[in-house]
Design a protein around this motif. Structure first.
Motif, PDB file in Angstrom:
ATOM      1  N   LYS A 138       1.529   5.845 -11.430  1.00 19.21           N
ATOM      2  CA  LYS A 138       0.088   6.088 -11.521  1.00 19.21           C
ATOM      3  C   LYS A 138      -0.507   6.341 -10.136  1.00 19.21           C
ATOM      4  CE  LYS A 138      -4.243   4.282 -13.393  1.00 19.21           C
ATOM      5  NZ  LYS A 138      -4.595   5.621 -13.914  1.00 19.21           N
ATOM      6  N   ILE A 139      -0.086   5.564  -9.148  1.00 15.52           N
ATOM      7  CA  ILE A 139      -0.606   5.759  -7.791  1.00 15.52           C
ATOM      8  C   ILE A 139      -0.197   7.130  -7.264  1.00 15.52           C
ATOM      9  CG2 ILE A 139      -0.493   4.924  -5.412  1.00 15.52           C
ATOM     10  CD1 ILE A 139      -0.057   2.086  -6.561  1.00 15.52           C
ATOM     11  N   ALA A 164       0.837  -1.195   0.000  1.00 14.55           N
ATOM     12  CA  ALA A 164       0.000   0.000   0.000  1.00 14.55           C
ATOM     13  C   ALA A 164       0.873   1.247   0.000  1.00 14.55           C
ATOM     14  CB  ALA A 164      -0.923   0.002   1.215  1.00 14.55           C
ATOM     15  N   ARG A 224       0.845  -3.772  -6.188  1.00 18.99           N
ATOM     16  CA  ARG A 224       0.484  -5.029  -6.835  1.00 18.99           C
ATOM     17  C   ARG A 224      -0.601  -4.817  -7.890  1.00 18.99           C
ATOM     18  NH1 ARG A 224       0.749  -8.448  -1.166  1.00 18.99           N
ATOM     19  NH2 ARG A 224       2.685  -9.564  -1.636  1.00 18.99           N
ATOM     20  N   ASP A 225      -1.282  -3.681  -7.810  1.00 15.22           N
ATOM     21  CA  ASP A 225      -2.415  -3.430  -8.701  1.00 15.22           C
ATOM     22  C   ASP A 225      -2.158  -2.326  -9.717  1.00 15.22           C
ATOM     23  OD1 ASP A 225      -3.928  -5.315  -7.197  1.00 15.22           O
ATOM     24  OD2 ASP A 225      -4.344  -3.766  -5.704  1.00 15.22           O
ATOM     25  N   ASN A 226      -1.199  -1.429  -9.424  1.00 13.01           N
ATOM     26  CA  ASN A 226      -0.929  -0.301 -10.301  1.00 13.01           C
ATOM     27  C   ASN A 226       0.540   0.084 -10.226  1.00 13.01           C
ATOM     28  OD1 ASN A 226      -2.918   0.894 -12.032  1.00 13.01           O
ATOM     29  ND2 ASN A 226      -4.142   1.359 -10.210  1.00 13.01           N
ATOM     30  N   ASP A 229      -2.173   9.834  -9.579  1.00 16.71           N
ATOM     31  CA  ASP A 229      -3.617   9.797  -9.815  1.00 16.71           C
ATOM     32  C   ASP A 229      -4.466   9.246  -8.683  1.00 16.71           C
ATOM     33  OD1 ASP A 229      -2.988  10.736 -12.374  1.00 16.71           O
ATOM     34  OD2 ASP A 229      -2.891   8.708 -13.221  1.00 16.71           O
ATOM     35  N   SER A 230      -3.853   8.612  -7.698  1.00 16.54           N
ATOM     36  CA  SER A 230      -4.632   7.998  -6.625  1.00 16.54           C
ATOM     37  C   SER A 230      -5.449   9.038  -5.859  1.00 16.54           C
ATOM     38  CB  SER A 230      -3.705   7.270  -5.659  1.00 16.54           C
ATOM     39  OG  SER A 230      -4.357   6.970  -4.444  1.00 16.54           O
ATOM     40  N   VAL A 261      -8.673   4.950   0.409  1.00 14.49           N
ATOM     41  CA  VAL A 261      -8.218   3.637  -0.045  1.00 14.49           C
ATOM     42  C   VAL A 261      -6.825   3.808  -0.644  1.00 14.49           C
ATOM     43  CG1 VAL A 261      -8.648   1.707  -1.593  1.00 14.49           C
ATOM     44  CG2 VAL A 261     -10.578   2.892  -0.507  1.00 14.49           C
ATOM     45  N   PHE A 262      -5.833   3.253   0.017  1.00 12.44           N
ATOM     46  CA  PHE A 262      -4.460   3.380  -0.437  1.00 12.44           C
ATOM     47  C   PHE A 262      -4.126   2.209  -1.363  1.00 12.44           C
ATOM     48  CE2 PHE A 262      -4.633   5.808   3.492  1.00 12.44           C
ATOM     49  CZ  PHE A 262      -4.154   7.027   3.026  1.00 12.44           C
ATOM     50  N   GLU A 263      -3.905   2.536  -2.611  1.00 16.93           N
ATOM     51  CA  GLU A 263      -3.698   1.515  -3.634  1.00 16.93           C
ATOM     52  C   GLU A 263      -2.377   0.791  -3.448  1.00 16.93           C
ATOM     53  OE1 GLU A 263      -4.622   2.680  -7.702  1.00 16.93           O
ATOM     54  OE2 GLU A 263      -5.552   4.511  -6.919  1.00 16.93           O
ATOM     55  N   SER A 264      -2.326  -0.445  -3.918  1.00 15.77           N
ATOM     56  CA  SER A 264      -1.143  -1.276  -3.792  1.00 15.77           C
ATOM     57  C   SER A 264      -0.364  -1.307  -5.098  1.00 15.77           C
ATOM     58  CB  SER A 264      -1.535  -2.707  -3.408  1.00 15.77           C
ATOM     59  OG  SER A 264      -0.409  -3.574  -3.451  1.00 15.77           O
TER      60      SER A 264
END
Length: 366
Positions: free
Chosen positions: A278-279, A253, A272-274, A282-283, A267-270
Motif C-alpha cells: 500500500k505504501i 519509514a 508499522r502503520d501500513n 499509494d503513498s 510524510v514517509f509512511e511507516s
C-alpha cells in the motif's frame, strides 16, 4: 491509468548504530532522535511483503547491521523468500565464526567499506583505528568463500590513492571495487568544503579508473561513481523516484532513497502503520515525483527527462530550495551557478565534523 512500477531493490537500514564515525556517512545528521528500531518480526514481515511485491535484491545496511543480534535470523528469512541478500558492513565487528554463520544462513554477498589505501588517511576519515581490522576481515571474507565488493568513498583526502586502492583490491581478491565519489548529503554535506577534491585530482582519478576498468575487465569490476559537482551530469535519482528502488530506515519509514527525508512537506509512511504494498503504490510521498507531470522547465521539454528524470530531487531541494526544480548539477538548470560556485568553495584545512559529534562540536582531524 498509470501502472505503478515494480520495485526490484530494497535497502534495509537495520540500525543507525555504528562503531565508525565516518565524516561522509549517509545516515541523517539527527539520527540520535530516531525512535525504536523495527523488531525482528517487523523486519521479517517487511522482507516477506517485499518479495511479494517483486523485490529481488535486499541490501542489509545501517549504520552497522552486524550490531543487530537477530541478523542471522533475518538473513535466513530473506533466503526463505528467495531474496538475493547483500551485507553492507564496515567489517570491524566481523570474525570467522560470524561469517560462517552468515554463510550458513544463506547470505549471498558482502560489501566491505574501506576508507583508504593508507592507514593514516583511512582512519582520519573513519574517526577510529580500524584499517588493519578491515584488511584482515577482507581476507576472512574471501577465505569463507563470499563474493566481495570493496566500497571506497572518494574525496580530497584519499583521491590520490586510487592506484593503490586498485592494487589493494587485486591483492585482497575482491570481485568488485566501487570507487564512489562522495555524494554530498547528510554528514558529507556538513563536510563538503573539506571533502571536495580539486578538479585536477578528480580528472586524474577518473583517467586512472578508466584505464583500470579496461585492463582488469573480467578480473575486477571497477565502477566509478562520479562526483556530481565536478561531472556536470545529473544522476538519474535512483533510477527515477519510486521506480525500482526503496529504502526503509530503522524505524520503518519507506522512502525512495536514503536522503529523501530532507525534503520538507513529504510524510514517509511507516510499515508499522501500513503494508509495504500500500505504501509503495499509494503513498503521496512515494508518488510525489513519479512520472514527469511534476516537472518544471527546462526538464519538462528536455529530451533527457526519461534518462536522468530531472536529476536528484533531494539535491534540487538542498541547492535550489525546491524539490521540483531541475537538479542544479545540470548545466541547463537556472540554478547551475550555485554548483559552479561550490566547486571552488573548498578548504583542505577545514575541521572535520564526525558522525557522532554534530550535536556538540566539530573535531579537528588528528
Amino acid at each position: 491509468m498509470t501502472t505503478t512500477p515494480r520495485p526490484y531493490t530494497l535497502v534495509a537500514e537495520l540500525t543507525y548504530r555504528c562503531p565508525l564515525r565516518c565524516v561522509y556517512c549517509s545516515n541523517p545528521v539527527d539520527f540520535h532522535r530516531s525512535r525504536s528500531e523495527l523488531s525482528t518480526g517487523e523486519w521479517r514481515r517487511v522482507f516477506s511483503q517485499a518479495a511479494e511485491l517483486g523485490v529481488m535484491q535486499l541490501h542489509l545496511s545501517g549504520g552497522e547491521p552486524v550490531l543487530r543480534e537477530d541478523l542471522v535470523e533475518l538473513i535466513q528469512h530473506a533466503r526463505a523468500n528467495d531474496l538475493y541478500t547483500n551485507l553492507i558492513t564496515g567489517g570491524t565487528l566481523l570474525d570467522e565464526d560470524k561469517l560462517r554463520r552468515f554463510r550458513d544462513a544463506g547470505l549471498d554477498h558482502i560489501q566491505l567499506s574501506i576508507q583508504g589505501a593508507a592507514r593514516e588517511s583511512a582512519e582520519t576519515i573513519a574517526g577510529v583505528g580500524s584499517h588493519q581490522k578491515k584488511l584482515d576481515v577482507a581476507q576472512l571474507i574471501r577465505k569463507i568463500g563470499f563474493p566481495l565488493t570493496l566500497n571506497v568513498v572518494i574525496h580530497r583526502l584519499n583521491i590520490v590513492e586510487v592506484p593503490e586502492l586498485i592494487t589493494l583490491a587485486l591483492e585482497l581478491g575482491a570481485d568488485r571495487l566501487e570507487l564512489a565519489n562522495t555524494q554530498f548529503y547528510a554528514w558529507a554535506a556538513e563536510n563538503r568544503r573539506a571533502l571536495m577534491p580539486t578538479r585536477e585530482d578528480y580528472d586524474r582519478a577518473e583517467e586512472i579508473a578508466r584505464a583500470a576498468i579496461a585492463k582488469y575487465r573480467g578480473t575486477l569490476e571497477i565502477p566509478f561513481v562520479h562526483n556530481d559537482y565536478l561531472s556536470g551530469e545529473p544522476k538519474p535519482c535512483m533510477g527515477g523516484w519510486g521506480r525500482s528502488y526503496m529504502c526503509i530506515n530503522p524505524t520503518g519509514a519507506v522512502m525512495p532513497c536514503h536522503a529523501a527525508a530532507v525534503i520538507p512537506g513529504l510524510v514517509f509512511e511507516s510499515i508499522r502503520d501500513n503494508s509495504l504494498e500500500k505504501i509503495w503504490r499509494d503513498s503521496p510521498a512515494m508518488n510525489a515525483f513519479r512520472g514527469d507531470d511534476w516537472m518544471m522547465e527546462p526538464c519538462r521539454s528536455c529530451e533527457r527527462k526519461t534518462i536522468d528524470f530531472g536529476g536528484c530531487r533531494c539535491q534540487a531541494f538542498m541547492l535550489a530550495g525546491n524539490a521540483a526544480e531541475a537538479d542544479p548539477i545540470c548545466r541547463l538548470s537556472p540554478h547551475h551557478g550555485i554548483v559552479e560556485s561550490m566547486r571552488k568553495d573548498s578548504a583542505a584545512d577545514d575541521p572535520l565534523i564526525y558522525r557522532d559529534a554534530k550535536s556538540s562540536r566539530a573535531l579537528s582531524r588528528s
